[in-house]
Each structure stands twice: as structure tokens, then as C-alpha cells.
Design a protein around this motif. Structure first.
Motif, short mmCIF file in Angstrom:
data_model
loop_
_atom_site.label_atom_id
_atom_site.label_comp_id
_atom_site.label_asym_id
_atom_site.label_seq_id
_atom_site.Cartn_x
_atom_site.Cartn_y
_atom_site.Cartn_z
N UNK A 7 0.83 -1.20 0.00
CA UNK A 7 0.00 0.00 0.00
C UNK A 7 0.88 1.26 0.00
N UNK A 8 1.95 1.24 0.78
CA UNK A 8 2.86 2.39 0.83
C UNK A 8 3.47 2.67 -0.54
N UNK A 9 3.80 1.56 -1.25
CA UNK A 9 4.39 1.72 -2.59
C UNK A 9 3.38 2.31 -3.56
N UNK A 11 0.73 4.13 -2.81
CA UNK A 11 0.47 5.53 -2.45
C UNK A 11 1.61 6.41 -2.97
N UNK A 12 2.83 5.93 -2.80
CA UNK A 12 3.97 6.74 -3.25
C UNK A 12 3.96 6.91 -4.77
N UNK A 15 1.39 9.49 -5.54
CA UNK A 15 1.83 10.83 -5.15
C UNK A 15 2.83 11.39 -6.16
N UNK A 16 3.73 10.51 -6.58
CA UNK A 16 4.75 10.91 -7.56
C UNK A 16 4.08 11.39 -8.85
N UNK A 19 1.74 14.68 -7.94
CA UNK A 19 2.38 15.92 -7.50
C UNK A 19 3.48 16.40 -8.44
N UNK A 41 -8.96 9.64 -0.50
CA UNK A 41 -8.90 10.74 0.49
C UNK A 41 -7.47 11.19 0.78
N UNK A 42 -6.54 10.24 0.75
CA UNK A 42 -5.14 10.62 1.03
C UNK A 42 -4.58 11.48 -0.10
N UNK A 44 -6.31 13.44 -1.97
CA UNK A 44 -6.92 14.77 -1.86
C UNK A 44 -6.19 15.63 -0.82
N UNK A 45 -5.85 15.01 0.29
CA UNK A 45 -5.08 15.74 1.31
C UNK A 45 -3.72 16.15 0.77
N UNK A 46 -3.10 15.22 0.03
CA UNK A 46 -1.78 15.51 -0.55
C UNK A 46 -1.87 16.66 -1.54
#
Lengths: 280, 179
Positions: A7-9, A11-12, A15-16, A19, A41-42, A44-46
Motif C-alpha cells: 500500500x505504501x508503494x 500511495x507513493x 503521489x509521484x 504531484x 482521500x489521502x 486529496x489531502x496531498x
């Protein structure tokens, strides 16, 4: 554990793409439909975080900071070179080394070097500069030192405007003027020295033809460097003062206008002196 | 853009132009990082200038050894921020001023934007130190995870986990603030 890492991968990766590559949240979610509900939701926060952080330094601050940084860049080399450049009488070198050793050993003097006109250690800084001037034996060396000291005054002017301590501006401007007047006089004196010194060298001698008269080359190299430095500051200092004038408080503007007029006139005078020398 | 490794090599040899180029490449991001960490524009300007002066003084000691230049620069920025807090002994700072607004003439947009930054800085104060650092480096500094890992001295996996927990925590704090 493995699932959390996965999940961390993901999400990253999202994000990459979101952003830094300008992709949309929808496109990221399409790539990972099974995680969409958790990731959205994460993201959107980012995005909100990223948007809030889209701040730029103020253009005037950038100009001022760039100027100060370039001044620091310019001063890195000459400061080392002052003491060991060229020929100096041995006794003067010994005295200089002892004095500077003592001064360098004092934390007060080291701290004073970066002090500003509104700080307690500023008189120590000015006194140290007078020692440097006294210990610099050659005309061109003194002229170079005055250019560097004029640049220090410019940094101080910028700092005082930035801190809104305009009551110090007039005195710093007077000091700037003194350095530039001295520099102009030294450049003119140097012109006269050079004419005398170069006269016999123009008669070809065997050693000169063989490239043996190193003093002439050293003199010319140093003069060329001085010309380059003056030409650089002749543009930079008025530019920086004009930039400051655009945003300075009204109380600072008369001093800044005076500093600008001084810088333009004096640098012109020095450039004419060194150009006249070069054209002989 | 010139290859950064080449620029760093030249800057180490005393090439002012190369260092000036590195300065231009990194200045805005370092400034954002510092503003975000300090939360005050005027103070951040001073600290940002100091970061580059410190870098100029110690560039000769920089060695590649697998650490990118930006990671080295952010370490200097991090240390400068720590020094700033140590000297000023204050964590809560003055309110952010108008110049923090990114751009544009629309007053409504600027007001909303400004509110966002204030909320964000206030919200990140409730995160752990490591979570705050990861948000600063990743979002303000725009560093890739690999470089964030070098700055923080952690593995990439640890940084990704930290990033995840930081975004979750930030969301919770922001939602709570909205209620």
C-alpha cells in the motif's frame, strides 16, 4: 506487513504521478481500482498540501539574496589572495602575519566580520578593515581592497533597508562614497605608475623577448583582473540599488538615490581611468 | 540544464558560475522548505540566505559517495532550521504575511490560499517530528523518496511508511479543525 508495504508503494507511486508529473487523481485511481477507496482521500489531502505550499519567494527578496550571494562568491577568492599575492617586503609580511594571527585568534574579530551597522561589533569590523588597508602595500592592492570594501557597504545597505533601519543608511552611504573616491584616486595613481614602469619595458630586451620579465606580466594580469572586477561591480551595484529603490520605505529613498548617483559617477570615473591605462 | 554532478565538481574547484547555477536550481525549493519549517517569511528569508552561504563555505568538503547534492543541501537547511529554533527558542511563530500568497490578483483566492498555509503549518505541528520532516522534504522540497531517505538517514521503505502515516495524520488533523 507485506500488504502495508504494498500500500505504501502504491500511495507513493500515485503521489509521484500526481504531484510531480501532473496526473489527475482519477487516473491514479484507475491504475489501482482495488485501493481506490482508501487512496482517494489521502491523495486529496496531498493535493491540498501541495497547493498550499505553492509559494514563491518575493521577487525583491530573490534579487537581494542573489546579490548577497554573488557578493559572497566574489569575496571567497580575493580574501585569501590579499595577503599572499605578489611581492611584499619581508618585514611587512612578518608584521602582517603576526597581526592577523592575533586578530584571527580573537573570536570577537571573527564575529565582527559579519556584523552590520546596527550591531555592537560593527566598529571592530571597520577597524579591522583599516588594518587591512594599512597592511596592503601596493597601489593596485589598495584599489582592489577598496572595491571589496565598497561591496561590503552595499551588502550593509541592502541589509539595513531589509530591516527597515534607515537611520544607518546615510552613514553607510558616506562610507561607500569614501571607498569609491579612494578607489578612483588609486586607479588614477596606478595609471601614472604604470606609464613610468612600462616605459623601459617597451624597449625589447633579450630577457623580455624570452618571456623573462615576469613582473610586467604579473602587473598586467593583476590590472586586467582589477578591470574585470570594477566592470562587474559597476553594473551590479547600481542594479542592486535600483532594485532596492523599488520596494524601500520612503524614508530610505533619499539615501538610496544618493548612493545610486555616487555609484554610477564613481565607477564611471574608475572605468575611464583603467581604460585610459589599457589603451596606452 | 547542465548535469548537476558536473556543476558540483566545478563549484568544488572554485568555479563561481557553477555554484551560481546550483543556487538558482535549488533556491526556491529550499525557501519553501524553510518557510514551511519555520512558518514566518522574514525569518525564513534570513535562514534561506544562510543555508546557501553555509553551503558555499563547505562545498569543498562535499563528496558524492552516493549522496546527491540536493540531499546534502537539505541537510544544511535542516541544521540551519534547528539552529534557528535553538537560538530563538521559539516554536510558535508570528502569523504568516501577505507575501506568502503564491500569485494572482484575486483577493479571494489569496485569502483562501493564505488560510490553507496557516492551517497546514498549524496542523503539521501536531505531527511527529519525523512525519513533519517527511512532509517538508517531499511536498515543499519536492525531493524524490530516495533523496528524502538520504537526508533523513532512513531506508526508502521507512520513508514511504512515514509518508503514509504523515498524510493520514494530516488528514485527521485537518478534518478535526474543520469541525
Amino acid at each position: 506487513m507485506e500488504k502495508a508495504g504494498e500500500f505504501n508503494n502504491i500511495l507513493d507511486d500515485c503521489l509521484e504521478r500526481l504531484l510531480f508529473k501532473g496526473e489527475t487523481i482519477e487516473r491514479c485511481l484507475q491504475s489501482y481500482p482495488e485501493y481506490a477507496a482508501d487512496i482517494e482521500p489521502l491523495l486529496q489531502t496531498a493535493m491540498a498540501t501541495k497547493q498550499a505550499l505553492a509559494i514563491q519567494p518575493h521577487p525583491e527578496f530573490k534579487t537581494r539574496a542573489r546579490y548577497q550571494f554573488h557578493s559572497a562568491l566574489q569575496q571567497v577568492k580575493p580574501r585569501r589572495a590579499w595577503l599572499f599575492r605578489g611581492w611584499q617586503p619581508q618585514w611587512a609580511m612578518v608584521v602582517a602575519i603576526i597581526l592577523i594571527f592575533l586578530l584571527a585568534g580573537s573570536g570577537t574579530v571573527a564575529a565582527a566580520n559579519g556584523s552590520m551597522p546596527d550591531e555592537a561589533l560593527y566598529p571592530v569590523k571597520l577597524a579591522t578593515e583599516q588594518v587591512w588597508l594599512a597592511l596592503t602595500p601596493s597601489t593596485i592592492g589598495k584599489a582592489e581592497l577598496n572595491v571589496n570594501l565598497a561591496d561590503r557597504r552595499m551588502v550593509e545597505i541592502a541589509r539595513m533597508v531589509n530591516k527597515n533601519r534607515t537611520e544607518h543608511l546615510e552613514r553607510v552611504t558616506n562610507r561607500l562614497n569614501r571607498h569609491l573616491v579612494r578607489m578612483a584616486a588609486l586607479a588614477e595613481a596606478r595609471t601614472r605608475e604604470e606609464k613610468v614602469a612600462l616605459a623601459p619595458a617597451r624597449v625589447p630586451s633579450p630577457s623580455y623577448e624570452a618571456g623573462g620579465d615576469n613582473r610586467v606580466h604579473v602587473r598586467n594580469g593583476r590590472l586586467a583582473r582589477f578591470r574585470r572586477t570594477v566592470a562587474w561591480y559597476a553594473v551590479r551595484h547600481p542594479e542592486a540599488l535600483q532594485a532596492m529603490l523599488r520596494t524601500a520605505p520612503e524614508s530610505a529613498k533619499p539615501s538610496l538615490r544618493r548612493a545610486l548617483a555616487i555609484a554610477k559617477a564613481r565607477y564611471q570615473q574608475v572605468l575611464e581611468a583603467v581604460e585610459a591605462e589599457g589603451s596606452d | 540544464m547542465q548535469d548537476e554532478q558536473n556543476l558540483v565538481h566545478r563549484a568544488k574547484q572554485g568555479d563561481g558560475e557553477a555554484f551560481a547555477q546550483l543556487y538558482e536550481n535549488h533556491f526556491d525549493k529550499i525557501y519553501r522548505y524553510v518557510v514551511f519549517r519555520i512558518g514566518n517569511k522574514t525569518e525564513a528569508e534570513d535562514v534561506t540566505q544562510q543555508v546557501f552561504l553555509n553551503a558555499l563555505q563547505s562545498i569543498h568538503s562535499f563528496k558524492w559517495k552516493g549522496v546527491p547534492f540536493s540531499a546534502w543541501l537539505y541537510r544544511i537547511a535542516h541544521n540551519s532550521v534547528v539552529d534557528y529554533f535553538r537560538k530563538s527558542k521559539k516554536i510558535v511563530t508570528a502569523p504568516l504575511d501577505d507575501s506568502l500568497a503564491s500569485s494572482g490578483d484575486n483577493p479571494q483566492l489569496i485569502t483562501e490560499h493564505r488560510l490553507d498555509i496557516e492551517q497546514l503549518i498549524s496542523a503539521t505541528k501536531q505531527l511527529t517530528k519525523a512525519q513533519r520532516e517527511v512532509i517538508s522534504l517531499r511536498f515543499a522540497g519536492e525531493l524524490p523518496v530516495a533523496e528524502v531517505a538520504k537526508v533523513m538517514g532512513k531506508s526508502e521503505g521507512a520513508v514511504k511508511a512515514l509518508q503514509h502515516s504523515a498524510v493520514v495524520a494530516l488528514r485527521k488533523v485537518l478534518l478535526r479543525a474543520e469541525d
